[in-house]
Design an enzyme around this catalytic site. Structure first.
Site, PDB file in Angstrom:
ATOM      1  N   ARG A 294       1.007  -1.355   0.147  1.00 49.51           N
ATOM      2  CA  ARG A 294       0.246  -0.068   0.435  1.00 49.51           C
ATOM      3  C   ARG A 294       1.046   1.104  -0.177  1.00 49.51           C
ATOM      4  O   ARG A 294       1.758   1.060   0.508  1.00 49.51           O
ATOM      5  CB  ARG A 294      -1.367   0.123   1.075  1.00 49.51           C
ATOM      6  CG  ARG A 294      -1.835   1.184   1.638  1.00 49.51           C
ATOM      7  CD  ARG A 294      -2.883   0.817   0.531  1.00 49.51           C
ATOM      8  NE  ARG A 294      -3.841   1.859   0.768  1.00 49.51           N
ATOM      9  CZ  ARG A 294      -4.975   1.687  -0.533  1.00 49.51           C
ATOM     10  NH1 ARG A 294      -5.165   1.798  -1.070  1.00 49.51           N
ATOM     11  NH2 ARG A 294      -5.984   2.877   0.302  1.00 49.51           N
TER      12      ARG A 294
ATOM     13  N   THR B 249      -9.152   0.300  -9.669  1.00 44.59           N
ATOM     14  CA  THR B 249      -8.826  -0.712  -9.052  1.00 44.59           C
ATOM     15  C   THR B 249      -9.266  -2.101  -9.650  1.00 44.59           C
ATOM     16  O   THR B 249     -10.255  -1.953 -10.763  1.00 44.59           O
ATOM     17  CB  THR B 249      -9.373  -0.990  -7.955  1.00 44.59           C
ATOM     18  OG1 THR B 249      -9.049  -0.091  -6.848  1.00 44.59           O
ATOM     19  CG2 THR B 249      -8.426  -2.188  -6.679  1.00 44.59           C
TER      20      THR B 249
ATOM     21  N   ASP C  15      -7.662   8.701   0.193  1.00 46.50           N
ATOM     22  CA  ASP C  15      -8.513   7.421   1.236  1.00 46.50           C
ATOM     23  C   ASP C  15      -8.352   7.194   1.992  1.00 46.50           C
ATOM     24  O   ASP C  15      -7.857   7.231   3.549  1.00 46.50           O
ATOM     25  CB  ASP C  15      -7.737   6.358   0.224  1.00 46.50           C
ATOM     26  CG  ASP C  15      -8.327   5.156  -0.348  1.00 46.50           C
ATOM     27  OD1 ASP C  15      -9.139   5.670  -0.725  1.00 46.50           O
ATOM     28  OD2 ASP C  15      -7.709   4.522  -1.201  1.00 46.50           O
TER      29      ASP C  15
ATOM     30  N   SER D 267      -7.501   1.447   3.074  1.00 47.91           N
ATOM     31  CA  SER D 267      -8.016   0.220   1.615  1.00 47.91           C
ATOM     32  C   SER D 267      -9.467  -0.206   1.974  1.00 47.91           C
ATOM     33  O   SER D 267      -9.628  -0.789   3.184  1.00 47.91           O
ATOM     34  CB  SER D 267      -6.806  -0.350   1.556  1.00 47.91           C
ATOM     35  OG  SER D 267      -7.420  -1.389   0.172  1.00 47.91           O
TER      36      SER D 267
ATOM     37  N   GLY E  87     -14.058  -2.017  -7.459  1.00 51.71           N
ATOM     38  CA  GLY E  87     -15.298  -1.256  -6.422  1.00 51.71           C
ATOM     39  C   GLY E  87     -15.064  -0.002  -5.335  1.00 51.71           C
ATOM     40  O   GLY E  87     -16.387  -0.011  -4.965  1.00 51.71           O
TER      41      GLY E  87
HETATM   42  N1  GLY Z   1      -7.525   3.043  -3.884  1.00 59.41           N
HETATM   43  C1  GLY Z   1      -9.059   2.035  -3.420  1.00 59.41           C
HETATM   44  C2  GLY Z   1      -8.712   1.153  -2.064  1.00 59.41           C
HETATM   45  O1  GLY Z   1      -7.959   0.866  -1.769  1.00 59.41           O
HETATM   46  O2  GLY Z   1      -9.771   0.792  -1.015  1.00 59.41           O
END
Ligand code: GLY
Length: 576
Positions: free
Chosen positions: A114, A387, A429, A458, A478
């Site tokens: 991440r 994503t 996020d 996330s 999504g």
């Molecule tokens: N950027 C979407 C997620 O990581 O949930």
């Protein structure tokens, strides 16, 4: 439906009693790990299956398997190929989360690649003068980009789990970037959608626009700068990207356009191995994503709540009622508690405990919606679909469930000059402005506030489900709906559906706030919709649903199946 103040008091008391009961019991933490393990009926599939959002990427993985690679080498190949052929969803400038299962010793691991906030992160950069969220700053351009995790994560997988060199696994992606591929309708449409923003940054315009226009569908499109960056990754591992010539170019480009990255931010980035969340449900063992994803915690909480109900005799409306109420409670907790585990102490023992789920279950009324406003804590837009997820099982039974992202469509739309790397816009996020939702309508608390070096929360929920006789590798893009889409996919698998049926299944979603149930057309028949409305639910039709990619292995018949979501024709699920 309105609740009187007296009802509110009763309601809050009930929750407190449930919480106290949990505390007094000294309840255990994580649900016990798998009674059901692959080894008990061990077979080797003898052949392999991959499902991804793009047929070039699926083929890249199959090519690497044919060269003697395992599922983990194939995962590196698929992810890198997606960076080239599906840049609207993921790439070297983004990050990923993966659940891996190694067949030889049953080792399960979560790879956390991440993005993190740069050291100079300052929440004020994401506010307008009147204190309202500045969405342009958090979603477009270099300030919106976290320090990428994908190159480090790919290098880690290759080094610790692969059989082949990074050079061998990256070869198909390099070939696609150098020789080019035909632009499909999806990529064309996404470039058209982002055209105005791509035109704001010279290197983005140079990469994605020809005479100011996106390439037309069917045109051959090449990405020579990304090919060069991939070659450097293949040759030097991730040291070039984080500490070498590419690092210098990334920092120079970001700073020249008003961003705040430093060489130290890149040099200090590390992909991490973490223990996945493991839960048992109806005889199936589910291995899924821990924080800094909220997905696994939410899926576990929902399944723990549902496990106390016998849903087999219920009509669809009442099954959906229980599922939505479980979703509501899990998303409430998601908003309140979850963040980067390296920064935040989270009550995971409580959230994952069956006793906590018991309490929450008791707060669900038999045939009436609980308004989210009645659950103590925190509105929202239509979540985007960007994503990407892919699923792999190799001939030995190794499995890779990988969800990768640059966040919103084409991430920040900012390409760092000289690298071909399209940067993410993952800073959105974080809970950047207390009490204000992000682009997916998710609210957050201080647990997800931005801090230097911290990972933003996330929803990515790559998962592996191991049952008595069958196994599934599953996930979806999504935004916030990832969690509920993966949950529904897991339940359909447990109900005996095939990979093709799972990816095609109609879906619905609830996330606490906004207090609506998002529904795909055709999910509920008119009687079910009417019954849900009577119970107090507001149903809202939503057009876009995730691009789910699933592989399944029937260990009795030794049949592998791979299925890519029929909503999106660019995907390919293939058994080799
Ligand atoms: N950027 C979407 C997620 O990581 O949930």
């Amino acid at each position: 439906m309105k609740f009187s103040p007296r009802w509110r008091v009763i309601w809050l008391s009930l929750l407190l009693v449930c919480g106290a009961a949990f505390a007094a019991d000294g309840a255990p933490g994580q649900a016990p790990a798998g009674a059901v393990r692959l080894g008990q009926v061990a077979q080797r599939p003898g052949h392999a299956a991959i499902a991804s959002a793009n047929f070039h990427a699926t083929q890249a993985g199959l090519d690497v398997l044919a060269k003697g690679g395992n599922a983990f080498d194939a995962a590196v190949a698929v992810a890198a190929a997606l960076s080239v052929v599906e840049p609207e969803s993921s790439g070297l400038g983004g990050g990923f989360m993966a659940v891996l299962h190694r067949a030889s010793d049953g080792h399960d691991v979560f790879i956390d690649a991440r993005e993190v906030a740069p050291a100079a992160v300052d929440s004020k950069d994401y506010l307008n003068a009147d204190g309202s969220p500045n969405r342009d700053a958090s979603l477009k351009g270099p300030l919106s980009a976290g320090i990428p995790g994908e190159p480090a994560g790919l290098a880690l997988i290759a080094r610790r789990y692969g059989r082949l060199s990074l050079k061998q696994s990256l070869a198909p992606a390099i070939r696609l970037a150098r020789d080019g591929f035909r632009v499909d309708s999806r990529l064309h449409d996404e470039m058209v959608g982002q055209q105005k923003d791509l035109a704001r940054w010279p290197a983005s315009a140079a990469k994605y626009l020809v005479n100011g226009q996106p390439p037309s569908e069917g045109a051959v499109w090449r990405d020579p700068e990304q090919a060069r960056t991939l070659e450097l990754l293949a040759k030097h591992g991730d040291s070039d990207f984080y500490r070498g010539a590419t690092a210098k170019k990334l920092v120079a480009a970001v700073r020249a356009a008003g961003g705040n990255w430093t060489l130290a931010d890149l040099a200090s980035y590390r992909a991490k191995e973490r223990t996945p969340i493991s839960i048992n449900y109806r005889g199936y063992h589910i291995i899924t994503a821990p924080p800094p994803s909220s997905g696994g915690v939410a899926i576990a909480e929902i399944l723990n709540i549902l496990s106390g109900f016998d849903m087999s005799h219920l009509d669809q409306a009442h099954r959906v009622h229980l599922m939505v109420e479980a979703m509501r409670r899990a998303f409430r907790d998601h908003n309140d508690y979850l963040g980067d585990p390296d920064f935040v102490k989270m009550p995971l023992d409580m959230l994952l405990s069956p006793y906590y789920a018991d309490g929450l279950r008791q707060s669900i009324l038999a045939d009436r919606a609980t308004p989210s406003s009645m659950l103590p804590a925190a509105s929202a837009g239509e979540p985007g679909m960007h994503t990407t997820h892919f699923s792999i099982i190799d001939a030995d039974g190794n499995m890779a469930s990988v969800t990768s992202t640059v966040n919103y469509i084409m991430g920040s739309t900012f390409v760092a000059a000289g690298t071909g790397v399209l940067l993410n816009d993952e800073m959105d996020d974080f809970a950047l402005v207390p009490g204000k939702p992000n682009v997916y309508g998710l609210l957050g608390s201080v647990a997800n506030a931005p801090k230097p070096g911290k990972r933003m929360l996330s929803s990515m929920s790559p998962s592996i489900v191991i049952g008595p006789h069958s196994t599934a590798v599953i996930g979806s893009p999504g935004g916030s709906t990832i969690i509920t889409q993966v949950l529904e996919g897991i339940l359909h698998f447990i109900d005996g559906e095939s990979a093709q049926q799972i990816v095609a299944h109609k879906r619905f979603h609830h996330q606490y706030m906004p207090d609506v149930v998002a529904v795909e057309a055709g999910t509920f028949d008119p009687a079910t919709s009417a019954e849900l409305s009577r119970m107090g639910y507001t149903l809202k039709q939503r057009a876009s649903w995730g691009f789910m990619n699933v592989v399944t292995w029937n260990r009795k018949t030794n049949q592998l199946d791979a299925a890519s979501d029929p909503r999106h024709p660019s995907g390919l699920g293939k058994v080799q």
